[in-house]
Scaffold this motif. Structure first.
Motif, PDB file in Angstrom:
ATOM      1  N   MET A 284       0.596  -1.330   0.265  1.00 12.18           N
ATOM      2  CA  MET A 284       0.177  -0.049   0.276  1.00 12.18           C
ATOM      3  C   MET A 284       0.960   0.983   0.052  1.00 12.18           C
ATOM      4  N   SER A 285       0.372   2.078  -0.518  1.00  9.84           N
ATOM      5  CA  SER A 285       1.363   3.403  -0.503  1.00  9.84           C
ATOM      6  C   SER A 285       0.838   4.279   1.021  1.00  9.84           C
ATOM      7  N   ARG A 286       1.997   5.084   0.655  1.00 10.52           N
ATOM      8  CA  ARG A 286       1.246   6.519   1.606  1.00 10.52           C
ATOM      9  C   ARG A 286       0.315   6.931   1.435  1.00 10.52           C
ATOM     10  N   VAL A 287      -0.134   7.085   0.646  1.00 11.63           N
ATOM     11  CA  VAL A 287      -0.957   7.913   0.131  1.00 11.63           C
ATOM     12  C   VAL A 287      -1.590   7.341  -1.206  1.00 11.63           C
ATOM     13  N   HIS A 288      -2.649   6.517  -0.671  1.00 10.59           N
ATOM     14  CA  HIS A 288      -3.014   5.417  -1.536  1.00 10.59           C
ATOM     15  C   HIS A 288      -4.245   5.401  -2.712  1.00 10.59           C
ATOM     16  N   ALA A 289      -4.638   5.816  -1.086  1.00  9.01           N
ATOM     17  CA  ALA A 289      -6.650   6.676  -1.623  1.00  9.01           C
ATOM     18  C   ALA A 289      -7.465   7.724  -1.454  1.00  9.01           C
ATOM     19  N   ARG A 290      -8.207   8.486  -1.141  1.00  7.98           N
ATOM     20  CA  ARG A 290      -9.373   9.369  -0.970  1.00  7.98           C
ATOM     21  C   ARG A 290     -10.696   8.723  -0.880  1.00  7.98           C
ATOM     22  N   ILE A 291     -10.840   8.717   0.540  1.00  9.77           N
ATOM     23  CA  ILE A 291     -12.707   8.633   0.369  1.00  9.77           C
ATOM     24  C   ILE A 291     -13.393   9.678   0.019  1.00  9.77           C
ATOM     25  N   ASN A 292     -13.995  10.054  -0.205  1.00  5.77           N
ATOM     26  CA  ASN A 292     -14.972  11.270  -0.178  1.00  5.77           C
ATOM     27  C   ASN A 292     -16.657  10.862  -0.339  1.00  5.77           C
ATOM     28  N   SER A 293     -17.373  11.992   0.870  1.00  8.00           N
ATOM     29  CA  SER A 293     -18.129  12.296   0.867  1.00  8.00           C
ATOM     30  C   SER A 293     -19.052  13.989   0.282  1.00  8.00           C
ATOM     31  N   ASP A 294     -20.843  13.312  -0.043  1.00  8.64           N
ATOM     32  CA  ASP A 294     -21.212  15.048   0.051  1.00  8.64           C
ATOM     33  C   ASP A 294     -22.457  14.329  -0.477  1.00  8.64           C
ATOM     34  N   THR A 295     -23.124  14.787  -0.908  1.00 10.53           N
ATOM     35  CA  THR A 295     -24.767  14.546  -1.248  1.00 10.53           C
ATOM     36  C   THR A 295     -25.032  14.117  -1.737  1.00 10.53           C
ATOM     37  N   ASN A 296     -24.013  12.978  -3.106  1.00  6.19           N
ATOM     38  CA  ASN A 296     -24.555  11.907  -3.858  1.00  6.19           C
ATOM     39  C   ASN A 296     -24.322  10.571  -2.726  1.00  6.19           C
ATOM     40  N   GLY A 297     -23.409  10.736  -1.712  1.00 10.11           N
ATOM     41  CA  GLY A 297     -22.917   9.268  -0.938  1.00 10.11           C
ATOM     42  C   GLY A 297     -21.329   9.304  -1.254  1.00 10.11           C
ATOM     43  N   ALA A 298     -20.926   8.288  -0.871  1.00  3.46           N
ATOM     44  CA  ALA A 298     -19.498   8.258  -0.648  1.00  3.46           C
ATOM     45  C   ALA A 298     -18.833   7.829  -1.784  1.00  3.46           C
ATOM     46  N   SER A 299     -17.726   8.142  -2.299  1.00  8.33           N
ATOM     47  CA  SER A 299     -16.607   7.259  -3.258  1.00  8.33           C
ATOM     48  C   SER A 299     -15.377   7.386  -3.445  1.00  8.33           C
ATOM     49  N   ILE A 300     -15.178   6.668  -3.934  1.00 11.25           N
ATOM     50  CA  ILE A 300     -13.241   6.417  -3.554  1.00 11.25           C
ATOM     51  C   ILE A 300     -12.432   6.702  -4.702  1.00 11.25           C
ATOM     52  N   GLU A 301     -11.624   7.706  -4.580  1.00  3.66           N
ATOM     53  CA  GLU A 301     -10.411   7.489  -5.308  1.00  3.66           C
ATOM     54  C   GLU A 301      -9.296   6.870  -5.550  1.00  3.66           C
ATOM     55  N   ASP A 302      -8.923   6.533  -6.284  1.00  4.54           N
ATOM     56  CA  ASP A 302      -6.941   5.679  -6.441  1.00  4.54           C
ATOM     57  C   ASP A 302      -6.438   7.669  -6.149  1.00  4.54           C
ATOM     58  N   LEU A 303      -5.780   7.307  -5.773  1.00  5.20           N
ATOM     59  CA  LEU A 303      -4.160   8.686  -5.806  1.00  5.20           C
ATOM     60  C   LEU A 303      -2.899   8.278  -6.264  1.00  5.20           C
ATOM     61  N   ASN A 304      -3.318   7.601  -7.835  1.00  4.58           N
ATOM     62  CA  ASN A 304      -1.622   7.244  -8.428  1.00  4.58           C
ATOM     63  C   ASN A 304      -1.344   6.174  -7.867  1.00  4.58           C
ATOM     64  N   SER A 305      -1.939   5.735  -7.059  1.00  2.58           N
ATOM     65  CA  SER A 305      -1.415   4.928  -6.609  1.00  2.58           C
ATOM     66  C   SER A 305      -0.493   3.714  -7.287  1.00  2.58           C
ATOM     67  N   ARG A 306       0.697   2.435  -6.498  1.00  2.00           N
ATOM     68  CA  ARG A 306       1.405   1.554  -7.892  1.00  2.00           C
ATOM     69  C   ARG A 306       0.637   0.224  -8.010  1.00  2.00           C
ATOM     70  N   ASN A 307      -0.205  -0.260  -7.214  1.00  2.00           N
ATOM     71  CA  ASN A 307      -1.288  -1.643  -7.639  1.00  2.00           C
ATOM     72  C   ASN A 307      -2.296  -1.238  -7.139  1.00  2.00           C
ATOM     73  N   GLY A 308      -2.948   0.281  -7.161  1.00  2.00           N
ATOM     74  CA  GLY A 308      -4.112   0.518  -7.304  1.00  2.00           C
ATOM     75  C   GLY A 308      -5.478  -0.240  -6.677  1.00  2.00           C
ATOM     76  N   LEU A 309      -6.794   0.131  -7.195  1.00  2.00           N
ATOM     77  CA  LEU A 309      -7.948  -0.322  -5.758  1.00  2.00           C
ATOM     78  C   LEU A 309      -8.526  -1.075  -6.534  1.00  2.00           C
ATOM     79  N   VAL A 310      -8.861  -1.899  -5.559  1.00  2.00           N
ATOM     80  CA  VAL A 310      -9.849  -2.805  -5.909  1.00  2.00           C
ATOM     81  C   VAL A 310     -11.699  -2.863  -5.081  1.00  2.00           C
TER      82      VAL A 310
END
Length: 68
Positions: A1-27
């Motif tokens: 896992m990268s030091r800064v791997h992903a970000r979870i965002n929450s707004d009125t549309n719900g929650a989402s997860i975003e890959d922050l250009n990590s080496r191994n990605g996100l599943v």
């Protein structure tokens, strides 16, 4: 896992997860995602060797929706 791997965002549309250009990605639910993915109650998220279940307390449980 990268030091800064992903970000979870929450707004009125719900929650989402975003890959922050990590080496191994996100599943999410056994599918590799490249950018951003909407999250739903019960989704399984994998970051490197770590896995967690996303719980959205604002979303109705599936059993509750079936009884409505």
């Amino acid at each position: 896992m990268s030091r800064v791997h992903a970000r979870i965002n929450s707004d009125t549309n719900g929650a989402s997860i975003e890959d922050l250009n990590s080496r191994n990605g996100l599943v999410v639910n056994s599918k590799k995602i490249k950018c951003q993915q909407q999250l739903h109650n019960g989704d399984m998220v994998s970051l490197g060797k770590m896995q967690f279940k996303f719980i959205d307390l604002a979303e109705k449980p599936i059993a509750e929706e079936m009884n409505s």
